[in-house]
Design a protein around this motif. Structure first.
Motif, PDB file in Angstrom:
ATOM      1  N   HIS A 199      10.671  76.054  29.095  1.00  0.00           N
ATOM      2  CA  HIS A 199       9.438  76.393  29.800  1.00  0.00           C
ATOM      3  C   HIS A 199       8.683  75.215  30.399  1.00  0.00           C
ATOM      4  O   HIS A 199       8.361  75.218  31.578  1.00  0.00           O
ATOM      5  CB  HIS A 199       8.504  77.198  28.901  1.00  0.00           C
ATOM      6  N   LEU A 200       8.343  74.202  29.614  1.00  0.00           N
ATOM      7  CA  LEU A 200       7.471  73.132  30.122  1.00  0.00           C
ATOM      8  C   LEU A 200       8.250  71.952  30.706  1.00  0.00           C
ATOM      9  O   LEU A 200       7.637  70.953  31.086  1.00  0.00           O
ATOM     10  CB  LEU A 200       6.531  72.640  29.016  1.00  0.00           C
ATOM     11  N   HIS A 201       9.572  72.054  30.767  1.00  0.00           N
ATOM     12  CA  HIS A 201      10.398  70.963  31.283  1.00  0.00           C
ATOM     13  C   HIS A 201      10.114  69.709  30.449  1.00  0.00           C
ATOM     14  O   HIS A 201      10.151  69.766  29.241  1.00  0.00           O
ATOM     15  CB  HIS A 201      10.155  70.767  32.774  1.00  0.00           C
ATOM     16  N   THR A 202       9.801  68.602  31.057  1.00  0.00           N
ATOM     17  CA  THR A 202       9.444  67.406  30.283  1.00  0.00           C
ATOM     18  C   THR A 202       8.015  66.950  30.586  1.00  0.00           C
ATOM     19  O   THR A 202       7.655  65.814  30.313  1.00  0.00           O
ATOM     20  CB  THR A 202      10.407  66.240  30.584  1.00  0.00           C
ATOM     21  N   LEU A 203       7.219  67.853  31.148  1.00  0.00           N
ATOM     22  CA  LEU A 203       5.841  67.515  31.542  1.00  0.00           C
ATOM     23  C   LEU A 203       5.828  66.250  32.401  1.00  0.00           C
ATOM     24  O   LEU A 203       5.105  65.291  32.137  1.00  0.00           O
ATOM     25  CB  LEU A 203       4.944  67.344  30.308  1.00  0.00           C
TER      26      LEU A 203
END
Length: 237
Positions: A199-203
């Motif tokens: 979901h958040l990838h690696t921000l």
């Protein structure tokens, strides 16, 4: 995040990864935790489902052997929020046509026996239905009935397996549900090893390793993206 507008190498690179997995790792299960398609317009502002992207996903998984019926690798997938962008009616939900778990309910389980140990894989689909456009499709949600169904599947899988692995797209902090909440349901069994999500990838590179030990007694292991960073994980027991 297979896209008809961005980075056409994602599909071929994934097929290459599949070959590596089969030749070197020899996994018993492959789990895809959502955002199977990108569903963003060419200008990256609008969002809707593109059937051609779902065909790319299906063809890619077919090349990898995900739809083969003979025993070997158990393939599992679940929707992500991109997979439900702007889905106002069931006919716009292409997952039921092209997904690996297309004939399954939003929450389903598969039990896999490896030597003398049985593993229960439980899929948790917390995507919104109907799905709004971006950016209003960031959080997931479970209705009381859906949470009850998830609880039932978890208990049934516990009876059939030694160890449980739960997988979904949203991290637990991004899923809205009434008490007892999904973390309590996941952690109710000492059999549960981990909850796998994305979901958040690696921000944007600020959080490349998003792992946590939840107070409820399970590991929450969030993975960065295949989309830009070609990240994948290997679990061994």
């Amino acid at each position: 995040h297979f896209s008809i507008f961005q980075d056409h190498h994602r599909s071929n690179d994934f097929v290459s990864l599949c070959q590596l997995l089969k030749d070197v790792i020899v996994p018993r299960a492959v789990v895809l935790t959502g955002d199977l398609t990108d569903a963003k317009a060419k200008d990256k502002l609008g969002s809707r489902q593109f059937e051609e992207e779902w065909k790319i996903y299906h063809d890619t998984m077919e090349k990898c052997g995900a739809f083969q019926s003979e025993p070997g690798i158990q393939w599992l997938d679940v929707r992500g929020n991109h997979d439900t962008f702007n889905t106002k009616s069931p006919k716009e939900d292409f997952y039921v046509q092209y997904g690996i778990g297309k004939s399954q309910k939003r929450t389903y389980a598969k039990v896999l026996k490896v030597q003398n140990t049985t593993y229960g894989f439980v899929a948790l689909d917390a995507t919104l239905a109907p799905g709004p456009k971006r950016p209003f499709n960031f959080f997931g949600s479970l209705s009381p009935a859906e949470l009850e169904e998830f609880d039932y599947v978890m208990k049934e899988t516990k009876r059939a397996s030694h160890l449980q692995i739960v997988f979904g797209h949203h991290r637990t902090s991004c899923v809205l549900s009434l008490n007892p909440g999904i973390k309590s349901v996941i952690g109710q069994s000492s059999n549960t090893l981990a909850y796998l999500c994305g979901h958040l990838h690696t921000l944007n590179g600020m959080a490349p390793n998003m792992y946590s030990a939840q107070p409820e007694g399970f590991l929450e292991l969030e993975l960065g993206d295949w989309k830009d960073n070609r990240i994948f994980r290997i679990l061994a027991n």
